[in-house]
Design a protein around this motif. Structure first.
Motif, PDB file in Angstrom:
ATOM      1  N   ARG A  26       0.850  -1.179   0.000  1.00 15.10           N
ATOM      2  CA  ARG A  26       0.000   0.000   0.000  1.00 15.10           C
ATOM      3  C   ARG A  26       0.884   1.227   0.000  1.00 15.10           C
ATOM      4  N   CYS A  27       0.529   2.191  -0.808  1.00 16.83           N
ATOM      5  CA  CYS A  27       1.232   3.473  -0.855  1.00 16.83           C
ATOM      6  C   CYS A  27       0.314   4.496  -0.200  1.00 16.83           C
ATOM      7  N   LEU A  28       0.840   5.159   0.809  1.00 16.38           N
ATOM      8  CA  LEU A  28       0.031   6.099   1.589  1.00 16.38           C
ATOM      9  C   LEU A  28       0.721   7.449   1.636  1.00 16.38           C
ATOM     10  N   THR A  29      -0.074   8.493   1.750  1.00 19.74           N
ATOM     11  CA  THR A  29       0.460   9.839   1.865  1.00 19.74           C
ATOM     12  C   THR A  29      -0.205  10.525   3.058  1.00 19.74           C
ATOM     13  N   SER A  30       0.553  11.381   3.733  1.00 17.51           N
ATOM     14  CA  SER A  30       0.044  12.034   4.935  1.00 17.51           C
ATOM     15  C   SER A  30      -0.988  13.094   4.576  1.00 17.51           C
ATOM     16  N   THR A  35       4.723  19.593   4.429  1.00 19.74           N
ATOM     17  CA  THR A  35       5.458  18.734   3.501  1.00 19.74           C
ATOM     18  C   THR A  35       4.945  17.310   3.697  1.00 19.74           C
ATOM     19  N   PRO A  36       4.200  16.795   2.730  1.00 19.79           N
ATOM     20  CA  PRO A  36       3.608  15.468   2.906  1.00 19.79           C
ATOM     21  C   PRO A  36       4.664  14.370   3.078  1.00 19.79           C
ATOM     22  N   VAL A  53       7.489  -0.961   6.892  1.00 20.19           N
ATOM     23  CA  VAL A  53       7.103   0.355   6.393  1.00 20.19           C
ATOM     24  C   VAL A  53       8.371   0.991   5.828  1.00 20.19           C
ATOM     25  N   LEU A  54       8.216   1.657   4.703  1.00 21.72           N
ATOM     26  CA  LEU A  54       9.337   2.324   4.046  1.00 21.72           C
ATOM     27  C   LEU A  54       8.927   3.765   3.786  1.00 21.72           C
ATOM     28  N   TYR A  55       9.680   4.707   4.348  1.00 25.84           N
ATOM     29  CA  TYR A  55       9.404   6.127   4.145  1.00 25.84           C
ATOM     30  C   TYR A  55      10.126   6.619   2.904  1.00 25.84           C
ATOM     31  N   GLN A  56       9.471   7.463   2.106  1.00 27.60           N
ATOM     32  CA  GLN A  56      10.134   8.067   0.956  1.00 27.60           C
ATOM     33  C   GLN A  56      11.330   8.848   1.465  1.00 27.60           C
TER      34      GLN A  56
END
Length: 143
Positions: A26-30, A35-36, A53-56
């Motif tokens: 799943r790709c999620l955005t804040s 700054t998202p 979980v992997l943060y951009q």
């Protein structure tokens, strides 16, 4: 034959599941940040294990441990129940942030990251990434 056993063992271990194919990605955005933040959540396809979980822009995947799954509402007629899942980050320093979300089947709702200091960040599915199998900002290997 006995000399080949260690080689066969290594071959079996090397072929063990470790690829992104064994994860529901799943790709999620804040939501609500100047700054998202973007994260890739990988949950095991075949178990109630932890995932990652992997943060951009992060240094790599952070392992997750399943704390608990709670059935919030039973849905009749063959539809999946509404569930709440709680995960915790496992770092070399020990448990870190937590993730709590509700889901009904493949639909994730109310995804929250609770940092160690208690601050809360809410995430939603990234509409540009739905159904792609990996987040476009990651390398093909998922990191």
């Amino acid at each position: 034959m006995t000399r080949r056993l260690p080689f066969l063992f290594l071959l079996i271990v090397a072929a063990s599941p470790a690829s992104a194919d064994q994860f529901n990605i799943r790709c999620l955005t804040s939501v609500g940040l100047t700054t998202p933040l973007r994260i890739q959540l990988g949950l095991p396809s075949d178990s109630d294990g932890g995932g990652y979980v992997l943060y951009q822009g992060g240094s790599g995947p952070i392992p997750l441990k399943m704390l608990k799954v709670t059935e919030l509402r039973r849905v009749y007629g063959g539809r999946p129940s509404e569930m709440e899942t709680q995960l915790v980050e496992i770092t070399p320093a020990g448990a870190a942030g937590r993730y709590v979300f509700t889901s009904q089947g493949a639909i994730i709702d109310d995804f929250r990251s609770i940092r160690k200091d208690g601050s809360l960040v809410k995430f939603v599915d990234d509409p540009d990434e739905l159904g792609t199998g990996r987040c476009s900002w990651t390398s093909p290997g998922g990191e």
